[in-house]
Design a protein around this motif. Structure first.
Motif, PDB file in Angstrom:
ATOM      1  N   THR C 250       0.821  -1.215   0.000  1.00 43.41           N
ATOM      2  CA  THR C 250       0.000   0.000   0.000  1.00 43.41           C
ATOM      3  C   THR C 250       0.853   1.262   0.000  1.00 43.41           C
ATOM      4  OG1 THR C 250       0.034  -0.113   2.385  1.00 43.41           O
ATOM      5  CG2 THR C 250      -1.908  -1.043   1.265  1.00 43.41           C
ATOM      6  N   ALA C 251       2.152   1.126  -0.185  1.00 43.72           N
ATOM      7  CA  ALA C 251       2.990   2.316  -0.018  1.00 43.72           C
ATOM      8  C   ALA C 251       4.168   2.328  -0.987  1.00 43.72           C
ATOM      9  CB  ALA C 251       3.515   2.390   1.414  1.00 43.72           C
ATOM     10  N   PHE C 252       4.722   3.519  -1.075  1.00 41.80           N
ATOM     11  CA  PHE C 252       5.980   3.712  -1.769  1.00 41.80           C
ATOM     12  C   PHE C 252       7.077   3.548  -0.720  1.00 41.80           C
ATOM     13  CE2 PHE C 252       9.482   6.639  -2.303  1.00 41.80           C
ATOM     14  CZ  PHE C 252       9.907   6.361  -3.583  1.00 41.80           C
ATOM     15  N   VAL C 253       8.105   2.717  -1.005  1.00 38.56           N
ATOM     16  CA  VAL C 253       9.155   2.502  -0.010  1.00 38.56           C
ATOM     17  C   VAL C 253      10.480   3.038  -0.528  1.00 38.56           C
ATOM     18  CG1 VAL C 253      10.360   0.809   1.410  1.00 38.56           C
ATOM     19  CG2 VAL C 253       7.968   0.422   0.749  1.00 38.56           C
ATOM     20  N   GLY C 254      10.944   4.115   0.111  1.00 37.52           N
ATOM     21  CA  GLY C 254      12.254   4.662  -0.253  1.00 37.52           C
ATOM     22  C   GLY C 254      13.321   4.167   0.694  1.00 37.52           C
ATOM     23  N   GLU C 255      14.541   4.674   0.534  1.00 37.10           N
ATOM     24  CA  GLU C 255      15.631   4.201   1.389  1.00 37.10           C
ATOM     25  C   GLU C 255      15.419   4.620   2.849  1.00 37.10           C
ATOM     26  OE1 GLU C 255      20.448   4.572   1.657  1.00 37.10           O
ATOM     27  OE2 GLU C 255      19.458   5.423  -0.118  1.00 37.10           O
ATOM     28  N   HIS C 256      14.901   5.832   3.043  1.00 38.65           N
ATOM     29  CA  HIS C 256      14.803   6.382   4.394  1.00 38.65           C
ATOM     30  C   HIS C 256      13.392   6.459   4.931  1.00 38.65           C
ATOM     31  CE1 HIS C 256      19.020   7.382   4.305  1.00 38.65           C
ATOM     32  NE2 HIS C 256      18.827   7.877   3.087  1.00 38.65           N
ATOM     33  N   PHE C 257      12.440   6.321   4.068  1.00 36.08           N
ATOM     34  CA  PHE C 257      11.064   6.438   4.582  1.00 36.08           C
ATOM     35  C   PHE C 257      10.117   5.697   3.645  1.00 36.08           C
ATOM     36  CE2 PHE C 257      11.417   9.796   1.523  1.00 36.08           C
ATOM     37  CZ  PHE C 257      10.169   9.935   0.965  1.00 36.08           C
ATOM     38  N   SER C 258       8.962   5.378   4.175  1.00 30.91           N
ATOM     39  CA  SER C 258       7.940   4.833   3.282  1.00 30.91           C
ATOM     40  C   SER C 258       6.750   5.768   3.316  1.00 30.91           C
ATOM     41  CB  SER C 258       7.594   3.406   3.688  1.00 30.91           C
ATOM     42  OG  SER C 258       6.562   3.433   4.648  1.00 30.91           O
ATOM     43  N   TYR C 259       6.026   5.778   2.232  1.00 25.92           N
ATOM     44  CA  TYR C 259       4.975   6.786   2.083  1.00 25.92           C
ATOM     45  C   TYR C 259       3.725   6.075   1.565  1.00 25.92           C
ATOM     46  CZ  TYR C 259       2.808  11.185   0.610  1.00 25.92           C
ATOM     47  OH  TYR C 259       1.973  12.242   0.452  1.00 25.92           O
ATOM     48  N   PRO C 260       2.681   6.086   2.373  1.00 27.09           N
ATOM     49  CA  PRO C 260       1.468   5.359   1.947  1.00 27.09           C
ATOM     50  C   PRO C 260       0.835   6.009   0.720  1.00 27.09           C
ATOM     51  CG  PRO C 260       1.107   6.520   4.030  1.00 27.09           C
ATOM     52  CD  PRO C 260       2.530   6.749   3.672  1.00 27.09           C
ATOM     53  N   LEU C 261       0.394   5.179  -0.225  1.00 28.81           N
ATOM     54  CA  LEU C 261      -0.244   5.696  -1.429  1.00 28.81           C
ATOM     55  C   LEU C 261      -1.729   5.402  -1.386  1.00 28.81           C
ATOM     56  CD1 LEU C 261       2.380   4.501  -4.067  1.00 28.81           C
ATOM     57  CD2 LEU C 261       2.135   6.793  -3.109  1.00 28.81           C
ATOM     58  N   ASP C 262      -2.540   6.329  -1.865  1.00 29.79           N
ATOM     59  CA  ASP C 262      -3.990   6.138  -1.880  1.00 29.79           C
ATOM     60  C   ASP C 262      -4.360   5.030  -2.872  1.00 29.79           C
ATOM     61  OD1 ASP C 262      -3.959   8.131  -0.135  1.00 29.79           O
ATOM     62  OD2 ASP C 262      -4.862   9.666  -1.452  1.00 29.79           O
ATOM     63  N   ALA C 263      -5.564   4.545  -2.701  1.00 25.43           N
ATOM     64  CA  ALA C 263      -6.019   3.420  -3.524  1.00 25.43           C
ATOM     65  C   ALA C 263      -5.985   3.737  -5.007  1.00 25.43           C
ATOM     66  CB  ALA C 263      -7.433   3.014  -3.109  1.00 25.43           C
ATOM     67  N   ASP C 264      -6.446   4.946  -5.370  1.00 24.75           N
ATOM     68  CA  ASP C 264      -6.489   5.271  -6.812  1.00 24.75           C
ATOM     69  C   ASP C 264      -5.088   5.383  -7.386  1.00 24.75           C
ATOM     70  OD1 ASP C 264      -6.165   7.595  -5.233  1.00 24.75           O
ATOM     71  OD2 ASP C 264      -6.629   8.830  -6.996  1.00 24.75           O
ATOM     72  N   VAL C 265      -4.132   5.860  -6.553  1.00 21.15           N
ATOM     73  CA  VAL C 265      -2.748   5.933  -7.028  1.00 21.15           C
ATOM     74  C   VAL C 265      -2.208   4.521  -7.220  1.00 21.15           C
ATOM     75  CG1 VAL C 265      -0.423   6.782  -6.546  1.00 21.15           C
ATOM     76  CG2 VAL C 265      -2.419   8.099  -5.797  1.00 21.15           C
ATOM     77  N   MET C 266      -2.471   3.643  -6.235  1.00 23.09           N
ATOM     78  CA  MET C 266      -2.036   2.251  -6.334  1.00 23.09           C
ATOM     79  C   MET C 266      -2.588   1.612  -7.600  1.00 23.09           C
ATOM     80  SD  MET C 266       0.084   1.581  -4.078  1.00 23.09           S
ATOM     81  CE  MET C 266       0.242  -0.153  -4.430  1.00 23.09           C
ATOM     82  N   GLU C 267      -3.792   1.987  -7.923  1.00 19.24           N
ATOM     83  CA  GLU C 267      -4.421   1.420  -9.116  1.00 19.24           C
ATOM     84  C   GLU C 267      -3.661   1.830 -10.378  1.00 19.24           C
ATOM     85  OE1 GLU C 267      -8.736   1.837 -11.049  1.00 19.24           O
ATOM     86  OE2 GLU C 267      -8.728   1.646  -8.858  1.00 19.24           O
TER      87      GLU C 267
END
Lengths: 309, 317, 388
Positions: C250-267
């Motif tokens: 459900t998220a974007f995972v970078g080296e230093h942090f992860s960032y949750p993405l909304d459902a429509d973005v995930m789609e």
């Protein structure tokens, strides 16, 4: 250090001493070479204005004194050379104008040709600058004497022009020859100049709807005036001083159409040797036109030589 | 997004559909064609004179053409070349030519460089001196030959004046075959070293002043600065000046002819160019001299060929 | 009519492809800016339009007429060059008149009048008898413009015309050029490498890179809806923040942090693994974390919040540009840049809480560079918001 001095914190005193010694040596050398380059000329001129007796007795570079001074040699040489002076000038001027004009046209035209073809043509022009003329002398003699004897064809026509004699027709092939063989160097000289101009000038002309001829006449020609000066002076000196073509096409130093360079090596010579008073007078007179041009336009002349290299 | 309103009205004139007339008109209007009179006329004139002449000369060199009449092209062979290569006159002229080429070019370059460095820095009125140094270059070889003929004169020439003042016997500069070529080289150096000086000065002036200043700050002496930093940067100037001088040394004829006013130059100074002209115009041996001229041309091309290739590779044409 | 159509335009120089299969329609009276880094093919495109280069393939139409086989003078165009290309030996009057001499339908007196008229429009009437080298850069620029407009062409072509001016004059001339184009209503194709010029002047921007067209759109769209990473990076100053990472459930995972993405973005992300997260510096909210009311430990941070250190502060007066890095890796290059209001005072070394609002993010496919999700906005809504 607070003062704006270029020597900064160096030991100023020792530097001054050092510089002075070196300066003296430097100037001494400069003067020595001044002598090296001027002595042959000075000697020539001094010998020209001395009587034969004075030439034999005095040092060659010393100026004439009293009875030793004469203008007779120069007068005599002038009489001998006057016809050939005329020949040289009526040959050199049209030949210079022709090759300079063609050179400028070719250099301008080449800028319009795509790069590959341009390089090919340019190579041929450059080789043309360096070709030893010996490699074309036999064909040249045959062409103008046997295949296309233009001089003989034009003789009656030239004879009818005021101030001209029939034999002046012999100079026409010489003029054409000088133009043709002068084109390569003039083209290279102009090309180096046109390359230094921004491309956008010609492009702006095209966008403005000007034809290629209009761009040449209205934009390129006026801008290249200084370069015309350089090439003209360079090329005139070359053609006026030239010997080999004249030697091949105008047979003999006693030919009435002979230019100065052809006549000079025979002046003042007799069975008893060379009269150096007369020979030096003639040499000096022959050099006068190019010397005047050189003294007046030394910078242009040097620029021509620099660009050639 | 982009609009396509006008697509329909233009689709019928895509490239394939453009008539040959408009392509022809475009070609005739192109820069290449319209500039043709400019580059074409001089190019043709020059090509006929230079390359037509060379070709014609080449053809004659294979015949036996001599004296009056016309060349006979029915039997072509290399006879003139073998004849030349096996003749003593040709070989000694070639040797002399080599000495002239190497001696004259080397000394001119060295002296020119010396003069350029001498006048480059710290001399007042440097331009005036340059003008004087370059002055012989504006003279005809015919004129300089006369001046030096007088300088070399056995009885009253300046050189012998110096020699006798120093307590030696007078020297017959042009009459002694083992000295004459050296004397000729000396006179030609007088005429040409101003030229190499000008070429080197242009090279020196293109080197930014901060390089001198940087070397000064580093504590290098002036002479060291020139030897280690400046001179190595003058390679291009040296190469182009050397090419001009070498080609000149190959074709030098006028000076030698004008020294004596006859086809045969002083003994010991006969070079290929004088040999060629003499054989052609004195003896009418057209084919023979054409062969010598061809070999002369090949030597000149041997000098300028690599130079042009180098220039082309550098992109400085 | 000055509409321009380029179809499949390609130019090769030897082995290098300068312009690759470019198709572009330009409307009549439109101000189109061709922008891109040097060597991207923008100038070559312009020169093909002008007729100074011949296309290797493809077609050029101006006003519906096929132009490939017409020389420049028959294309009804005018061009302003980067170096102005004024004829140095002619006066301003002669410079402007030169192009007019080839135009039919004028008497000599009318030509002279026309020159004066144009010079008055540009405010250079008093300079008519001077030579170009007696003029300032700005004045020369105006003469070059005069030379272009005097013939009343259908299309203006401008090749980096402002790049030789100093910054202040450039800004002035930008406005002036826009007004002039409005007033004359002539289709204009303007080449620049300067994205500010592109943004401020264009009706539409055509972004080029490596000979290929990346995007053609209004400045607004290029900024907020970039087609790909290149456009996103090229447009905007300071540059957009890009963070490389991968996709989790459900998220974007970078080296230093992860960032949750909304459902429509995930789609829209679909099954792409490698992603690049983009956020414009001015869309990042920065709050000083040293004040009392901020939670002391990271666990208390919201989903879209990060704890970061300020490494550099660049005050611009109206705004501050902050360079931010992650506390656990302070030596690394700036992780993010943020633009804050000028009065928002932060100093170097401050610890801050950074908020990346979910509706402002861009997501790109890391492999192809294509944008898979752009920030949400509704042009109508934005406009009404402005009016309120």
């Amino acid at each position: 250090m607070s003062q704006p001095s270029s020597t900064g914190s160096f030991d100023v005193a020792s530097l001054v001493e050092d510089v002075n010694l070196r300066r003296v040596a430097q100037y001494a050398l400069v003067v020595f070479f001044l002598g090296f380059f001027l002595v042959p000329l000075e000697t020539g001129i001094m010998t020209a204005i001395k009587t034969n007796e004075s030439v034999a007795r005095s040092l060659p570079f010393a100026p004439p004194v009293g009875e030793g001074f004469t203008l007779g040699n120069i007068q005599f040489a002038l009489e001998q050379l006057s016809g050939s002076f005329f020949n040289s000038l009526i040959m050199s001027i049209p030949a210079t104008i022709g090759s300079v004009l063609f050179g400028s046209m070719a250099a301008y035209g080449l800028t319009m040709v795509n790069w590959r073809a341009q390089m090919g043509m340019l190579m041929l022009f450059v080789v043309g600058v360096f070709v030893p003329y010996q490699a074309v002398l036999v064909p040249l003699a045959r062409f103008w004497n046997n295949i296309f004897p233009l001089a003989r064809m034009l003789e009656p026509m030239v004879a009818s022009i005021p101030f001209f004699q029939g034999y002046h027709a012999e100079l026409v092939p010489l003029v054409i020859t000088h133009i043709a063989y002068g084109i390569p160097i003039c083209t290279i000289l102009f090309r180096s100049y046109y390359q230094s101009l921004p491309n956008s000038l010609v492009e702006a002309g095209k966008i403005d709807g000007a034809s290629i001829t209009k761009i040449y006449r209205r934009v390129i020609l006026p801008i290249s005036k200084p370069m015309f000066g350089v090439v003209f002076i360079y090329q005139f000196t070359q053609i006026y001083n030239e010997f080999l073509f004249a030697f091949t096409l105008v047979t003999g130093s006693d030919a009435p159409a002979a230019p100065v360079t052809l006549v000079l090596p025979a002046i003042g010579a007799s069975t008893s040797g060379i009269d150096f008073g007369i020979r030096m007078s003639a040499a000096f007179l022959a050099a006068v036109p190019t010397l005047i041009l050189y003294v007046a336009f030394a910078e242009q002349f040097a620029k021509g030589l620099r660009t050639e290299a | 997004m982009a609009t396509h309103d006008n697509t329909e009205q233009v689709t019928d004139t895509t490239d394939e559909a453009v008539g040959w007339e408009s392509k022809l008109r475009y070609f005739l209007n192109s820069d290449f064609v319209r500039s043709a009179p400019y580059w074409g006329i001089p190019f043709v004139l020059m090509s006929i004179a230079v390359y037509g002449g060379i070709g014609y000369n080449f053809a004659i060199s294979f015949t036996d053409y001599e004296g009056l009449g016309t060349p006979d092209y029915s039997t072509l062979d290399l006879e003139m070349y073998t004849q030349a290569l096996s003749s003593d006159a040709f070989i000694s002229a070639a040797q002399n030519n080599l000495v002239l080429l190497v001696g004259f070019t080397t000394i001119c370059l060295v002296l020119g460089l010396f003069l350029a460095v001498l006048l480059d820095h710290g001399i007042r009125f440097s331009e005036k001196f340059q003008t004087v140094y370059l002055l012989p270059m504006s003279l005809s070889f015919v004129v300089t030959a006369q001046l030096w003929l007088w300088m070399f004169n056995v009885e009253s020439g300046i050189l012998n004046l110096v020699v006798t003042t120093l307590g030696f016997n007078p020297v017959d500069w042009l009459g002694n075959p083992s000295i004459a070529l050296g004397a000729v080289i000396f006179a030609l150096i007088w005429q040409f070293s101003g030229y190499t000086m000008v070429v080197y000065l242009a090279g020196l002036q293109s080197i930014p002043d901060d390089q001198f200043e940087a070397a000064r700050v580093d504590g290098a002496s002036i002479i060291r600065t020139y030897l280690r930093i400046i001179v190595p940067q003058l390679k291009e100037a040296s190469v182009s000046a050397a090419v001009v001088l070498m080609v000149f040394a190959l074709k030098a004829f006028t000076f030698l002819y004008a020294l004596v006013g006859r086809y045969r130059p002083p003994n010991g100074t006969d070079i290929l160019a004088t040999l060629m002209v003499r054989r052609a115009f004195k003896f009418g041996e057209w084919a023979y001299s054409a062969a010598i001229a061809t070999m002369l041309l090949i030597m000149a091309l041997g000098v300028i060929g690599p130079y042009l290739y180098y220039q082309y590779k550098q992109g400085s044409l | 009519m000055g509409q321009i159509q380029l179809t499949g335009l390609t130019k090769r120089f030897g082995d290098t492809v300068a312009v690759d299969d470019l198709s572009l329609d330009i409307d009549d009276e439109e101000f189109l800016v061709l922008v891109g880094p040097s060597g991207c093919g923008k100038s070559t495109t312009l020169r093909m339009l002008a007729g100074l280069e011949t296309p290797t393939s493809g077609d050029i139409y101006i006003g519906g007429d096929h132009m490939n086989y017409r020389v420049p003078q028959n294309r009804d165009i005018a061009m302003v060059f980067q170096d102005y290309a004024l004829y140095p030996h002619m006066t301003v009057r002669q410079n402007i008149r030169f192009g007019l001499e080839e135009e039919e339908g004028y008497t000599s007196a009318e030509r002279d009048e026309r020159v004066v008229e144009v010079a008055e429009t540009l405010g250079i009437a008093d300079l008519l008898d001077r030579k170009p080298d007696e003029l300032s850069g700005g004045q020369q620029q105006r003469v070059a413009l005069g030379r272009a407009i005097v013939r009343d062409p259908e299309v203006f072509l401008m090749d980096e015309p402002l790049s030789n001016l100093d910054a202040k004059l450039r800004a002035e001339m930008r406005t002036e050029l826009q007004n002039l184009q409005d007033q004359l209503a002539v289709t204009t194709v303007y080449v620049t490498h300067n994205q500010t010029e592109a943004m401020t002047m264009a009706d539409r921007i055509a972004v080029m890179d490596g000979g290929e067209l990346q995007q053609v759109a209004s400045p607004f769209e290029c900024y907020h809806e970039p087609n790909n990473l290149f456009v996103a990076e090229f447009i905007g100053e300071p540059m957009i923040n890009l963070v490389r990472g991968t996709r989790s459930e459900t998220a974007f995972v970078g080296e230093h942090f992860s960032y949750p993405l909304d459902a429509d973005v995930m789609e829209s992300v679909g099954d792409r693994e490698d992603l690049v997260l983009g956020i414009r510096p001015e869309d990042i909210a920065v709050v000083d974390a040293t004040t009392d009311d901020t939670p002391a430990d990271d666990a208390a941070l919201g989903d879209h919040e990060l704890r970061m250190d300020v490494t550099v502060v660049e005050p611009h007066g109206d705004q501050n540009v902050l360079h931010l890095s992650h506390p656990d890796q302070p030596s690394a290059d700036d992780a993010l840049q943020a633009v804050t209001e000028g009065m928002h005072l932060v100093t170097r070394g401050d610890r801050v809480t950074v908020t990346i609002p979910p509706d402002k993010i861009h997501v790109f496919d890391a492999e192809t560079g294509t944008a898979v999700h752009n920030r949400r906005h509704d042009q109508e809504a934005d406009r009404t918001q402005l009016e309120q």
